[in-house]
Design an enzyme around this catalytic site. Structure first.
Site, mmCIF file in Angstrom:
data_model
loop_
_atom_site.group_PDB
_atom_site.id
_atom_site.type_symbol
_atom_site.label_atom_id
_atom_site.label_comp_id
_atom_site.label_asym_id
_atom_site.label_seq_id
_atom_site.Cartn_x
_atom_site.Cartn_y
_atom_site.Cartn_z
ATOM 1 C CG ASN A 40 -51.662 -18.956 0.219
ATOM 2 O OD1 ASN A 40 -51.195 -19.595 1.179
ATOM 3 N ND2 ASN A 40 -52.181 -17.752 0.360
ATOM 4 C CB CYS A 50 -55.214 -15.775 1.093
ATOM 5 S SG CYS A 50 -55.023 -14.208 1.930
ATOM 6 C CE LYS A 66 -55.800 -12.198 -2.025
ATOM 7 N NZ LYS A 66 -54.335 -11.987 -2.063
ATOM 8 C CE LYS A 92 -49.112 -15.670 1.143
ATOM 9 N NZ LYS A 92 -49.424 -16.375 2.408
ATOM 10 N N GLY A 145 -62.543 -21.247 1.529
ATOM 11 C CA GLY A 145 -62.864 -19.821 1.698
ATOM 12 C C GLY A 145 -61.666 -19.033 2.198
ATOM 13 N NE ARG A 170 -43.496 -18.367 4.415
ATOM 14 C CZ ARG A 170 -42.635 -19.397 4.258
ATOM 15 N NH1 ARG A 170 -42.850 -20.306 3.312
ATOM 16 N NH2 ARG A 170 -41.598 -19.531 5.073
HETATM 17 N N1 LIG Z 1 -55.439 -12.636 5.945
HETATM 18 C C1 LIG Z 1 -54.352 -13.368 6.080
HETATM 19 O O1 LIG Z 1 -54.253 -14.221 6.968
HETATM 20 C C2 LIG Z 1 -53.209 -13.173 5.143
HETATM 21 C C3 LIG Z 1 -53.264 -12.222 4.118
HETATM 22 N N2 LIG Z 1 -52.177 -12.074 3.282
HETATM 23 C C4 LIG Z 1 -52.135 -10.996 2.281
HETATM 24 O O2 LIG Z 1 -51.904 -9.773 2.995
HETATM 25 C C5 LIG Z 1 -52.634 -8.698 2.411
HETATM 26 C C6 LIG Z 1 -53.560 -8.097 3.437
HETATM 27 O O3 LIG Z 1 -54.473 -9.095 3.789
HETATM 28 P P1 LIG Z 1 -55.503 -8.845 5.002
HETATM 29 O O4 LIG Z 1 -54.794 -8.251 6.167
HETATM 30 O O5 LIG Z 1 -56.297 -10.077 5.163
HETATM 31 O O6 LIG Z 1 -56.406 -7.715 4.326
HETATM 32 P P2 LIG Z 1 -57.499 -6.791 5.047
HETATM 33 O O7 LIG Z 1 -58.366 -6.290 3.959
HETATM 34 O O8 LIG Z 1 -58.060 -7.523 6.205
HETATM 35 O O9 LIG Z 1 -56.611 -5.587 5.636
HETATM 36 C C7 LIG Z 1 -56.104 -4.579 4.849
HETATM 37 C C8 LIG Z 1 -56.415 -3.250 5.562
HETATM 38 O O10 LIG Z 1 -55.729 -2.191 4.920
HETATM 39 C C9 LIG Z 1 -56.558 -1.051 4.927
HETATM 40 N N3 LIG Z 1 -56.029 -0.165 3.889
HETATM 41 C C10 LIG Z 1 -56.136 -0.297 2.564
HETATM 42 N N4 LIG Z 1 -55.453 0.679 1.938
HETATM 43 C C11 LIG Z 1 -54.884 1.441 2.915
HETATM 44 C C12 LIG Z 1 -54.037 2.588 2.920
HETATM 45 N N5 LIG Z 1 -53.637 3.145 1.782
HETATM 46 N N6 LIG Z 1 -53.640 3.113 4.103
HETATM 47 C C13 LIG Z 1 -54.045 2.538 5.271
HETATM 48 N N7 LIG Z 1 -54.847 1.442 5.335
HETATM 49 C C14 LIG Z 1 -55.250 0.909 4.162
HETATM 50 C C15 LIG Z 1 -57.947 -1.588 4.700
HETATM 51 O O11 LIG Z 1 -58.918 -0.681 5.156
HETATM 52 C C16 LIG Z 1 -57.907 -2.893 5.523
HETATM 53 O O12 LIG Z 1 -58.378 -2.705 6.831
HETATM 54 C C17 LIG Z 1 -53.330 -9.302 1.194
HETATM 55 O O13 LIG Z 1 -52.515 -9.111 0.071
HETATM 56 C C18 LIG Z 1 -53.419 -10.789 1.535
HETATM 57 O O14 LIG Z 1 -53.460 -11.601 0.368
HETATM 58 C C19 LIG Z 1 -51.062 -12.865 3.388
HETATM 59 C C20 LIG Z 1 -51.002 -13.818 4.386
HETATM 60 C C21 LIG Z 1 -52.028 -14.001 5.350
HETATM 61 C C1 LIG Z 2 -50.306 -22.488 2.561
HETATM 62 C C2 LIG Z 2 -51.111 -22.109 3.750
HETATM 63 O O1 LIG Z 2 -51.163 -22.810 4.734
HETATM 64 N N1 LIG Z 2 -51.804 -20.921 3.663
HETATM 65 C C3 LIG Z 2 -52.477 -20.427 4.832
HETATM 66 C C4 LIG Z 2 -53.840 -19.833 4.466
HETATM 67 O O2 LIG Z 2 -54.447 -19.575 5.693
HETATM 68 P P1 LIG Z 2 -56.057 -19.417 5.878
HETATM 69 O O3 LIG Z 2 -56.199 -18.563 7.089
HETATM 70 O O4 LIG Z 2 -56.684 -19.012 4.602
HETATM 71 O O5 LIG Z 2 -56.594 -20.859 6.323
HETATM 72 P P2 LIG Z 2 -56.598 -22.304 5.644
HETATM 73 O O6 LIG Z 2 -56.460 -23.293 6.720
HETATM 74 O O7 LIG Z 2 -55.657 -22.368 4.519
HETATM 75 O O8 LIG Z 2 -58.131 -22.435 5.074
HETATM 76 C C5 LIG Z 2 -58.514 -21.831 3.891
HETATM 77 C C6 LIG Z 2 -59.788 -22.540 3.434
HETATM 78 O O9 LIG Z 2 -59.469 -23.856 3.017
HETATM 79 C C7 LIG Z 2 -60.326 -24.784 3.665
HETATM 80 N N2 LIG Z 2 -59.595 -26.046 3.880
HETATM 81 C C8 LIG Z 2 -58.465 -26.047 4.649
HETATM 82 C C9 LIG Z 2 -57.778 -27.233 4.842
HETATM 83 C C10 LIG Z 2 -58.281 -28.438 4.255
HETATM 84 O O10 LIG Z 2 -57.720 -29.523 4.400
HETATM 85 N N3 LIG Z 2 -59.422 -28.382 3.503
HETATM 86 C C11 LIG Z 2 -60.093 -27.205 3.301
HETATM 87 O O11 LIG Z 2 -61.118 -27.193 2.619
HETATM 88 C C12 LIG Z 2 -60.721 -24.122 4.958
HETATM 89 O O12 LIG Z 2 -61.958 -24.628 5.414
HETATM 90 C C13 LIG Z 2 -60.843 -22.664 4.531
HETATM 91 O O13 LIG Z 2 -62.114 -22.418 3.980
HETATM 92 O O14 LIG Z 2 -53.702 -18.645 3.709
HETATM 93 C C14 LIG Z 2 -52.930 -17.608 4.370
HETATM 94 C C15 LIG Z 2 -52.982 -16.378 3.498
HETATM 95 O O15 LIG Z 2 -52.150 -16.194 2.632
HETATM 96 O O16 LIG Z 2 -53.961 -15.652 3.758
HETATM 97 C C16 LIG Z 2 -51.527 -18.130 4.609
HETATM 98 O O17 LIG Z 2 -50.723 -17.128 5.189
HETATM 99 C C17 LIG Z 2 -51.631 -19.356 5.507
HETATM 100 O O18 LIG Z 2 -50.327 -19.866 5.764
#
Ligand SMILES: NC(=O)C1=CN([C@@H]2O[C@H](COP(=O)(O)OP(=O)(O)OC[C@H]3O[C@@H](n4cnc5c(N)ncnc54)[C@H](O)[C@@H]3O)[C@@H](O)[C@H]2O)C=CC1
Ligand SMILES: CC(=O)N[C@@H]1[C@@H](OP(=O)(O)OP(=O)(O)OC[C@H]2O[C@@H](n3ccc(=O)[nH]c3=O)[C@H](O)[C@@H]2O)O[C@H](C(=O)O)[C@@H](O)[C@@H]1O
Length: 465
Positions: free
Chosen positions: A222, A273, A276, A218, A270, A166
């Protein structure tokens, strides 16, 4: 009971599949917490960078932490579970992507493929942690997949939990240590095993009643954020229809009124997550036609669609402002500041960036330059903008390097507030337009400099000076 029940996790070796924003930050923190970690990354370019201790994205303290832990030998990288250390692990964390396909339906094939590779090395007493954000019910299907492929039994000879990430991109290492960790499982033994691991990362463990409960917590987090952002965007459009300035009205509504904090309108939502995860909620419903559900799903879907439309609402406003310029097709010169999906905390992630549709709109009308100090030039070019790469330049230097007809602030990077508007106006042709996607600037100042000001949720004609 789990055969390793009497063994604490301090002796467990951990294998993290996926070294992206989630997997790599968690690998670094687990290694720092005393675990022996192997991080698996299948993407060749990302893997090669990791073997040199270089992450493919910026997170404060990440590169330093990786380098320290690799030197200490508590963290190493591999490509797949063929890696010898992967076989020696007894805790497997799945942190791979869970994107949407082109029809906006969830694609869990990447998760399932990662689970497949883990089943080849799973042994009795191991722990599996599903960390990717997945539709409700997915973990249960993964339990069936693992039990069928290994003969192990979750709750008896194998532990399996859903423990969602998170953290906020740009604040991940800090938040991993401070946010409560939600853990859900369909048996008590699995939760205990997972707690033994995560209690070394954060002080607060939040047990929820089941795998699907953890999945939905989770997704609720989001989706709540997406819907509340959409409401701020909705108020911006409603205010504008009354000739009022939504951003200023929201500021007034929020001041001293803590129980409501309405979000300001913006250029769009954007990241990997928020665009999506609401669809993961919608696509995992048992039966959307149930009366109570149809209103709930309409709320979530409409909010998502409003957020997706924000960049196009902005370009419609821009089109109206440009009509006065009398530019021939192909002649319009544009500069887009802020290519990453958000400007603060800083990130180089351009997934679903609201800048992309704005660049598309402008590129149909002439050359577009793109500037973002946090994003690699090749990523900027991939969106159809010509990267501005003057590292030592100030934002004013960038904005005055050409006679731009249009300047766009597409994310909320605070350095864009440092624009010296007098210089920008001097360099720009008459009636040049500035689109302020995040209401960073003062419209009165912009207008007094002779630039046309377009703001999201704002309406210049309404402004009473
Ligand atoms: N980006 C974020 O801040 C957050 C993301 N999430 C969730 O976590 C998950 C991962 O998100 P990200 O890290 O942003 O994705 P990402 O796409 O940046 O990283 C995933 C990585 O896993 C690799 N990969 C895929 N299949 C693989 C395998 N079988 N073995 C080894 N490597 C493999 C890919 O090449 C990629 O580099 C998603 O489900 C996302 O929704 C949840 C909270 C925060
Ligand atoms: C509920 C929550 O706070 N979710 C977080 C979110 O993080 P993320 O890195 O995507 O950043 P974010 O601050 O939510 O921004 C996402 C998008 O939303 C936009 N955004 C953000 C805040 C706002 O008031 N208005 C707005 O338009 C941002 O510009 C950006 O384009 O999504 C993460 C994830 O799941 O990837 C999650 O772990 C983070 O805790």
């Amino acid at each position: 009971m789990n055969e390793r029940d009497n063994e604490t996790l301090e002796k467990r070796n951990v294998c993290v599949l996926g070294q992206g924003y989630v997997g790599l930050t968690l690998s670094a923190v687990l290694a720092q917490s005393g675990f022996d970690v192997v991080g698996l990354e299948k993407d060749d370019e990302r893997y090669e960078k990791l073997t040199q201790g270089v992450p493919h994205f910026d997170e404060p303290e990440l590169e330093k932490t990786i380098s320290t832990q690799c030197e200490l030998g508590t963290l190493r990288f591999g490509r797949s579970t063929d890696h010898p250390d992967a076989g020696h692990a007894s805790a497997y964390i799945i942190a791979v992507g869970s994107p949407l396909d082109e029809n906006k339906t969830p694609n869990t094939s990447i998760v399932e493929s990662a689970v497949d590779s883990v089943t080849e090395v799973l042994e009795s007493g191991d722990l599996v942690v599903l960390r990717s954000t997945i539709p409700v019910g997915t973990s249960e299907r993964i339990v069936d997949q693992i039990e069928t492929e290994t003969g192990l039994e979750v709750g008896k000879t194998l532990s399996l939990v859903h423990a969602p990430e998170r953290t906020l991109q740009g604040a991940a290492l800090r938040e991993l240590r401070h946010l409560p960790q939600v853990i859900g499982a369909d048996d008590r033994g699995s939760v205990i095993e997972a707690e033994r691991l995560f209690r070394h990362v954060t002080d607060t463990i939040l047990r929820v009643e089941s795998l699907r409960a953890a999945e939905l917590v989770k997704l609720m987090d989001n989706t709540y954020r997406d819907v509340t952002i959409a409401l701020g965007n909705a108020f911006g459009e409603i205010a504008r229809s009354h000739g009022l300035d939504g951003t200023r009205l929201i500021e007034a509504a929020n001041k001293g009124y803590d129980r409501n904090q309405i979000k300001s309108p913006g250029l769009g939502v954007g990241g990997g997550c928020l665009p999506k995860d609401p669809y993961l909620v919608l696509e995992s419903l048992p039966d959307e036609t149930e009366p109570g559900l149809s209103a709930a799903t309409s709320l979530i879907r409409d909010a998502r669609q409003l957020n997706e439309s924000m960049p196009h609402i902005a370009t419609d406003q821009l089109e109206a402002a440009l009509s006065g310029l009398g530019k021939e097709p192909g002649e319009l010169r544009s500069l887009v500041f802020g290519i990453a999906f958000k400007g603060e905390p800083a990130t180089n992630d351009i997934r679903h960036t609201p800048a992309a549709p704005v660049i598309d709109f402008l590129a149909e009308r002439g050359p577009v330059d793109g500037y973002d100090p946090n994003v690699e030039p090749e990523k900027i070019a991939s969106l159809g903008a010509r990267p501005v790469t003057d590292d030592d330049a100030t934002v004013t230097d960038v904005a005055t390097r050409d006679a731009y007809d249009v300047i766009v602030l597409a994310n909320n990077n605070p350095t864009f507030k440092e624009l010296e508007l007098a210089s920008v106006a001097d360099a720009a042709p008459p009636d040049a337009v500035l689109l302020d996607g995040w209401n960073l600037l003062d419209e009165r100042t912009v207008e007094q400099m002779g630039l046309s000001y377009v703001a999201i949720g704002g309406d210049v004609t309404s402004r009473r000076f």
